[in-house]
Design a protein around this motif. Sequence first.
Motif, PDB file in Angstrom:
ATOM      1  N   CYS A  47       0.831  -1.210   0.000  1.00 27.25           N
ATOM      2  CA  CYS A  47       0.000   0.000   0.000  1.00 27.25           C
ATOM      3  C   CYS A  47       0.863   1.256   0.000  1.00 27.25           C
ATOM      4  CB  CYS A  47      -0.923   0.007   1.214  1.00 27.25           C
ATOM      5  SG  CYS A  47      -2.161  -1.310   1.218  1.00 27.25           S
ATOM      6  N   LEU A  48       1.961   1.229   0.770  1.00 29.47           N
ATOM      7  CA  LEU A  48       2.834   2.402   0.857  1.00 29.47           C
ATOM      8  C   LEU A  48       3.555   2.657  -0.471  1.00 29.47           C
ATOM      9  CD1 LEU A  48       3.705   4.567   2.882  1.00 29.47           C
ATOM     10  CD2 LEU A  48       5.641   3.117   3.496  1.00 29.47           C
ATOM     11  N   LEU A  49       3.983   1.603  -1.149  1.00 32.68           N
ATOM     12  CA  LEU A  49       4.602   1.759  -2.463  1.00 32.68           C
ATOM     13  C   LEU A  49       3.613   2.357  -3.461  1.00 32.68           C
ATOM     14  CD1 LEU A  49       6.651  -1.558  -2.710  1.00 32.68           C
ATOM     15  CD2 LEU A  49       7.604   0.745  -2.686  1.00 32.68           C
ATOM     16  N   THR A  50       2.338   1.992  -3.310  1.00 30.47           N
ATOM     17  CA  THR A  50       1.296   2.581  -4.158  1.00 30.47           C
ATOM     18  C   THR A  50       1.125   4.063  -3.842  1.00 30.47           C
ATOM     19  OG1 THR A  50       0.161   0.427  -4.122  1.00 30.47           O
ATOM     20  CG2 THR A  50      -1.101   2.313  -4.930  1.00 30.47           C
ATOM     21  N   ALA A  51       1.128   4.418  -2.551  1.00 33.33           N
ATOM     22  CA  ALA A  51       1.027   5.831  -2.147  1.00 33.33           C
ATOM     23  C   ALA A  51       2.237   6.622  -2.636  1.00 33.33           C
ATOM     24  CB  ALA A  51       0.916   5.931  -0.620  1.00 33.33           C
ATOM     25  N   MET A  52       3.407   5.992  -2.639  1.00 28.19           N
ATOM     26  CA  MET A  52       4.622   6.663  -3.113  1.00 28.19           C
ATOM     27  C   MET A  52       4.541   6.932  -4.623  1.00 28.19           C
ATOM     28  SD  MET A  52       7.403   4.522  -0.872  1.00 28.19           S
ATOM     29  CE  MET A  52       8.909   5.362  -1.392  1.00 28.19           C
ATOM     30  N   ALA A  53       3.918   6.011  -5.366  1.00 24.94           N
ATOM     31  CA  ALA A  53       3.719   6.230  -6.803  1.00 24.94           C
ATOM     32  C   ALA A  53       2.777   7.411  -7.031  1.00 24.94           C
ATOM     33  CB  ALA A  53       3.161   4.969  -7.458  1.00 24.94           C
ATOM     34  N   PHE A  54       1.733   7.499  -6.202  1.00 25.20           N
ATOM     35  CA  PHE A  54       0.792   8.625  -6.278  1.00 25.20           C
ATOM     36  C   PHE A  54       1.508   9.939  -5.957  1.00 25.20           C
ATOM     37  CE2 PHE A  54      -2.280  11.319  -3.832  1.00 25.20           C
ATOM     38  CZ  PHE A  54      -3.077  11.692  -4.910  1.00 25.20           C
TER      39      PHE A  54
END
Length: 321
Positions: free
Chosen positions: A113-120
């Motif tokens: 989830c955090l890697l997804t937030a970092m992409a955002f």
Amino acid sequence: MQFSNWTAAQEFIFSAFPCSWGRSVICFIPLLFIYAFIIVGNLVIITVVQRNVHLHTPMYFFISALSFLEIWYTTATIPKMLSSLLSERRSITLNGCVLQMYFFHSTGISEVCLLTAMAFDRYLAICSPLHYPTIMTPRLCAQLTLGCCVCGFLTPLPEIAWISTLPFCGSNHLEHIFCDFLPVLRLACTDTHTIVMIQVVDIVHAVEIITAVMLIFMSYVGIVAVILRIRSAEGRRKAFSTCVSHLTVFLLFFGSVALMYLRFSATYSLFWDTAIALAFAVLSPFFNPIIYSLRNKEIKEAIKKHIGQVNILIHKNRNLT
């Protein structure tokens, strides 16, 4: 199906570790070094980010949060691996196995989830640079990180609760190096319900992984589209350089995770199962501090600055004595 005549297993024995003492020691030494490096490397990143005001940005906030999760992600499995390599009876209690699965998957899903937030975050920084400071505020960063952790720690609960109620009988030899869903489920007293639930677990993992991959992929499609419109080669290089570390970590982590959890009915040999598990449980966390420190100019400079300060203090103390 009747289970009354079968003895319930109260512990599992890991059978994927080397049988000989010499091979166990050979495996123990590099694994101990890797674990120590993961802990120290991530603590250095967290400390450097916290102590340098110019690194108090959303990108570095997420990097330090990822480092924090990495410490607990690896601590869920590697210490038990190390103790198993040096012990004659490589066992873990049923409750210990359930707890290990829960913390390993909860921290792992939190990282996804955090890697997804970092992409955002990278998408906003590159595609909407003027609005980025007003959108990605410290409060939103904290909320996103908290949301990732809540999602991570809640998502595996139904699976863990269900597995903890299953009867385990017959062989208690776990063909893996740590407790994971499918190896543990294979030891359950088999019936039609269990087989169906194994398929459900496969689908749940597939949905989690594919959703995260699609969100990150869409973010990078937008990022690449904006970068290609930048006229200068130097501008394109600078814009893409801010994404290289995240993209490398994403490919390294998700590549090995996909091989393990997107196979459905496919089966691997014990060797390949172990190799893939080591890739996402040990090697990926090992490379992350290297990627985020060696590939990041600001973190490298901050580390050099603190090393220089430490050396000055050491020389001062020597002169005083």
